[in-house]
Scaffold this active site. Structure first.
Site, PDB file in Angstrom:
ATOM      1  N   PRO A   1      -4.962 -51.227   3.298  1.00 19.47           N
ATOM      2  CA  PRO A   1      -3.936 -52.014   4.245  1.00 19.47           C
ATOM      3  C   PRO A   1      -2.800 -52.552   3.617  1.00 19.47           C
ATOM      4  O   PRO A   1      -1.714 -52.838   4.169  1.00 19.47           O
ATOM      5  CB  PRO A   1      -4.706 -52.861   5.277  1.00 19.47           C
ATOM      6  CG  PRO A   1      -5.957 -52.416   5.050  1.00 19.47           C
ATOM      7  CD  PRO A   1      -6.067 -51.778   3.611  1.00 19.47           C
TER       8      PRO A   1
ATOM      9  N   ARG B   1       0.268 -29.430   4.249  1.00 21.93           N
ATOM     10  CA  ARG B   1       1.300 -28.442   4.764  1.00 21.93           C
ATOM     11  C   ARG B   1       2.507 -28.547   4.461  1.00 21.93           C
ATOM     12  O   ARG B   1       3.362 -27.633   5.031  1.00 21.93           O
ATOM     13  CB  ARG B   1       1.293 -29.032   6.546  1.00 21.93           C
ATOM     14  CG  ARG B   1       1.813 -30.243   6.673  1.00 21.93           C
ATOM     15  CD  ARG B   1       1.421 -30.693   8.273  1.00 21.93           C
ATOM     16  NE  ARG B   1       2.445 -30.090   9.207  1.00 21.93           N
ATOM     17  CZ  ARG B   1       3.686 -30.380   9.225  1.00 21.93           C
ATOM     18  NH1 ARG B   1       4.336 -31.100   8.450  1.00 21.93           N
ATOM     19  NH2 ARG B   1       4.428 -29.586  10.080  1.00 21.93           N
TER      20      ARG B   1
ATOM     21  N   ASP C   1      13.119 -27.681   9.569  1.00 23.75           N
ATOM     22  CA  ASP C   1      14.556 -27.574   9.724  1.00 23.75           C
ATOM     23  C   ASP C   1      15.088 -29.110   9.467  1.00 23.75           C
ATOM     24  O   ASP C   1      14.749 -29.801  10.445  1.00 23.75           O
ATOM     25  CB  ASP C   1      14.784 -27.077  10.920  1.00 23.75           C
ATOM     26  CG  ASP C   1      16.270 -27.038  11.247  1.00 23.75           C
ATOM     27  OD1 ASP C   1      17.042 -27.383  10.556  1.00 23.75           O
ATOM     28  OD2 ASP C   1      16.645 -26.447  12.566  1.00 23.75           O
TER      29      ASP C   1
END
Ligand code: 4GX
Length: 257
Positions: free
Chosen positions: A90, A155, A170
């Site tokens: 954190p 990804r 895009d």
């Protein structure tokens, strides 16, 4: 470029489900992503395989010991090659899409998962080069945070998402929330798909989507508009949204008794 991620954890089994399903599985099969799971306990040298201990100064809780963690990282991560060694905590800089893009540019990363109250401060001083938080809430350990980082970075690796023209890749749509999506049927329980999407008129569809992205971002995450790359036409549409909002507020005020 392909990415190798070494993960240091007391709970390597936690990673099995997420890493062996769906897109992360395919990313590994196609050679875009490889993952090394390293059990910190394997680097303990005492009879009881002790990886944590009580904090100096008291106060309760447990702290991960410096020796097994440093031994594990030094046994796996090559020194002097600039491999980021990232502690999930954190106290780190907040993980965003920009940080995911930055990490996707490396060939190799190391993620260190802390538990309990955290790690002996000397781990940071000796081997940690970066510290990342996935958000302002408290997890039971760094494992889920590491999986979030691996997922968001994977990804972005070339070839992992089938479509190189995926809408959010895009740059035009960068920094805005997505417009609404529809698929068949055209009517469901009296709810209709917006006419423009059925029109086949590509330029009008693009304009409608752009405006709905801006409308959603304005309604839900206006903070994002400060950094989003907006065209002059986008700004004009934003002014009409703002003017409509002012009118609504004036009408609401007029209605007051
Ligand atoms: N984003 N936690 C880590 C133990 C800990 C504390 C300090 C190292 C240093 C978290 C988050 C998170 C809880 C994981 C505390 N380890 N990690 N853990 N939010 O809340 O990344």
């Amino acid at each position: 470029m392909a990415l190798h991620v070494d993960i240091f954890t007391l709970f390597p089994e936690m990673f099995e489900g997420p890493l062996t399903e769906s897109i992360l599985k395919r990313a590994q099969e196609m050679g875009a992503l490889s993952i090394g799971l390293h059990d910190i306990r394997d680097y303990t040298t005492d009879r009881h395989h002790t990886a944590d201990d009580t904090p100096y100064g008291g106060g309760g809780g447990m702290v991960m010991k410096v020796k097994p963690l440093v031994a594990a990282i030094e046994a796996v991560v090559p020194p002097g090659e600039g491999v980021p060694v990232i502690l999930l905590s954190p106290q780190g800089r907040v993980f965003t899409q920009a940080v995911a893009q930055e990490l996707a540019g490396y060939g190799r990363l190391a993620l260190v998962c802390g538990h309990y109250e955290g790690v002996d401060e000397r781990v940071r001083e000796l081997v940690i080069t970066d510290e990342i938080s996935i958000g302002d809430y408290v997890l039971t350990g760094g494992e889920l945070a590491a999986m979030v980082v691996v997922d968001a970075v994977a990804r972005l690796l070339p070839g992992v998402l089938g479509d190189p023209d995926a809408p959010d890749k895009d740059s035009h749509a960068a920094g805005l929330l997505e417009h609404p999506h529809y698929t068949r049927p055209p009517q469901y329980r009296g709810l209709e798909v917006p006419e423009v999407l059925l029109s086949g008129h590509a330029a009008r569809i693009d304009e409608w989507r752009r405006r709905e992205s801006i409308r959603r971002t304005w309604q839900r995450r206006p903070d994002l508009l400060l950094d989003a790359p907006l065209t002059e036409a986008d700004r004009e549409f934003l002014y009409t949204l703002a003017e409509e909002e002012i009118k609504r507020r004036e009408e609401a005020t007029d209605d007051e008794p």
